[in-house]
Structures are given as structure tokens and as C-alpha cells.
Design a protein around this motif. Sequence first.
Motif, PDB file in Angstrom:
ATOM      1  N   ASP A 225       0.835  -1.207   0.000  1.00 27.60           N
ATOM      2  CA  ASP A 225       0.000   0.000   0.000  1.00 27.60           C
ATOM      3  C   ASP A 225       0.871   1.258   0.000  1.00 27.60           C
TER       4      ASP A 225
ATOM      5  N   ASP B 258       0.274   3.893   1.779  1.00 26.53           N
ATOM      6  CA  ASP B 258       0.169   4.675   3.014  1.00 26.53           C
ATOM      7  C   ASP B 258       1.106   4.184   4.125  1.00 26.53           C
TER       8      ASP B 258
ATOM      9  N   GLN C 130       1.087   1.522   5.650  1.00 23.34           N
ATOM     10  CA  GLN C 130       0.498   0.606   6.635  1.00 23.34           C
ATOM     11  C   GLN C 130       1.078  -0.796   6.439  1.00 23.34           C
TER      12      GLN C 130
ATOM     13  N   ARG D 104      -2.220   4.621   9.858  1.00 24.15           N
ATOM     14  CA  ARG D 104      -2.287   5.363   8.596  1.00 24.15           C
ATOM     15  C   ARG D 104      -1.961   6.811   8.884  1.00 24.15           C
TER      16      ARG D 104
HETATM   17 MG    MG Z   1      -4.268   1.650   4.432  1.00 26.34          MG
END
Ligand code: MG
Length: 318
Positions: free
Chosen positions: A101, A103, A105, A207
Amino acid sequence: MNETINPRPVISAVIPAYNESQGIETTIKQVADILTGCVNGDWEIIVVDDGSNDDTYQQVCALSQLDTRIKGIALSRNFGKEGALLAGLAHATGAAILTLDADRQHPPIFIPDMIAKWQAGADIVHAVKRSRTQDSVGQKAAAYCVNHLISGLGGIDVKNSSDFKLLDRKIVNIIVYQLPEKQRFFRGLTSWIGFNEDYIYFDVAEREGDESKWSFLSLLELAITALISFTCAPLRIVTFLGVLTLVLGFGVASEALWSLINNQTVSGYNTIIICVLLLGSFIMISLGIIGEYVAKIYDEVKARPHYLVKNSVGIDDN
Ligand code: MG
Ligand code: UDP
């Protein structure tokens, strides 16, 4: 930053991004540093911009100017994460492909462990969520129900699995060229494929910045797609309910007949109302379940592409 470019790098990192302008540059830089530590200069990063409304793609283009191993694909609109992931996999050229991802995460610090497992012979390295501390109680409960339903009925283990994976080239070839289905659930497909699987465990990071890009409806849609594409069990449950109702019906009918033969009044207005309502709802729910399958078949038959590319930077399309 620029080094000799290998047209077939060791590792390709595929990052789907939807309105990620806040953190995309940091993510790319972190992943690039870590990959450089693992495989020297032999990597590429492909960011798939899934129809963002912000300047995610422009940032990727700017970074690509500085280092051509950073590449970007802009889809023509928002196709959803599954479409974006597939676009990245289809354009990745590496011997192994990492999906993560935008972000952070999926913490990039776990990438070296994953690469080590691949180098030791694993074809698929799954990163499994050890905790979901960032999720609300509702999100945890929903994820628990959906994952256990899919794992229980579909016979593939997706409990706590994530889209953070390292896939050998042969696995990506199978996903891109041999699994033509339109309704895709990446996590499930990678478990379904088999081959040598290995696991690492990670805690989902917080996040940073804004909120999750999934709406409630898009999550519901993904859950239904996941369930339907891996099992016909809901249809069998409908059949089972039908048989159960038939057996109960015989029981009630015999009782009514017996009362009639013995000249007793058949008891009943309330019973009839309850039966009609219950049976009516059973039938409607069953039709709904069958309808979901028909809708998915309709989508498969239309066979529209999973994604359309509007622009790309650094991608060699020949
Ligand atoms: Mg995420
Ligand atoms: N994403 C995407 N298209 C979408 C929704 C999300 O490409 O329609 C990307 C998003 O940019 C991120 C990843 O998918 O890189 C996971 O999304 P998010 O962090 O919002 O989901 P969550 O962490 O809640 O699973």
C-alpha cells in the motif's frame, strides 16, 4: 540517485495509489532505500495512480524524472484497488514482484525479510497481519466475519492476510495471463494458486494523514465478490433451506389433514400469516443470493477490461 538501469530488475514494487499525494513521495523514497539495501540498484517501483483527484501522479512523474527506475501508470478513472494492482502486475518486469500500500500501513522495513524468504525458495511470501490495532471495533468485527466466512465456505485461508506480498515471476504470470476472471480478489487468488508459500508477520502501522480510501459500499462489494468468486456454498444453503421447508411443510400438512379427517377445525389464521411471511422472506433472500451470482456471471460475460491506462511514465510498452 540514478544508476545503470536493468530492463529486467530483480525486484519490482507495485504500489496502488488513490489520492495519496500526502505520503506517496515518502513511501517511494523509503521503499527505494530499502530495495537498494537488498538488491543494490536492481529494482523498479511502479506506482499505479487509480484515478486520483489530487497530484499523486504528478509527484510520481517528478520523481521519475530524477530516477527512471521510478515509474507511473495513470488509470483513466478510479477502478478500485484490485484493478490498480493488476495494472501494476501486468507492467512489472522484475524477477519477483512486491505489492504494498501507498500509506506505509504495510511497513517497508519487512521487505528485506520477504526478499530473503523468496531467495530461500518461496514462490509467494504472504505478510500476515498480527494485529489490527488501528481498526475500530466495527471494522475488526466486519473483517473477522468476512474473512472467516470466506475461509470457512471458500476453503482458502485469507484470515488476517493482506495485500502485502512478494510474488515470484511465475506466480505473476499465472495471475495476469491464466486467471482471466473479471471479479478479482487478489488475496484469495494468491492463496488459491498454491506453490511454495511462506509467511512473515507484521503489525499494521497507523495510517498517516488522511483516512482509509475504502467506502463502506466498496468494502461490501469486495466482500461479496470474494465470497462469490471462491464458493457456491450460499447456493447450496438455499437448496438446503428449500429441503428443510419441504420437510416442515409435510409435517404441517399432515397435521392439517389429520384434523380434517377427524372433523376438527384446522387451527389457523395466525399460522398462515406466519408461514406466508417466513416463506416469503426465505424466497426473497434466496432470489437475492441467486441474483448476486447471475450479476457476477453477467459481468464476466461482458468481459470489460479490469482497467484502462490513460498515461504512463517510464513504462516500456513494447
Ligand atoms: Mg491503508
Ligand atoms: N486504493 C486504490 N484504489 C481505491 C482505494 C484504495 O488504489 O479505490 C489504494 C490506496 O491508495 C492504498 C491501498 O489501496 O495504497 C489501500 O487503501 P487504504 O489504505 O485506503 O485501505 P485500508 O488500509 O483501509 O485497507
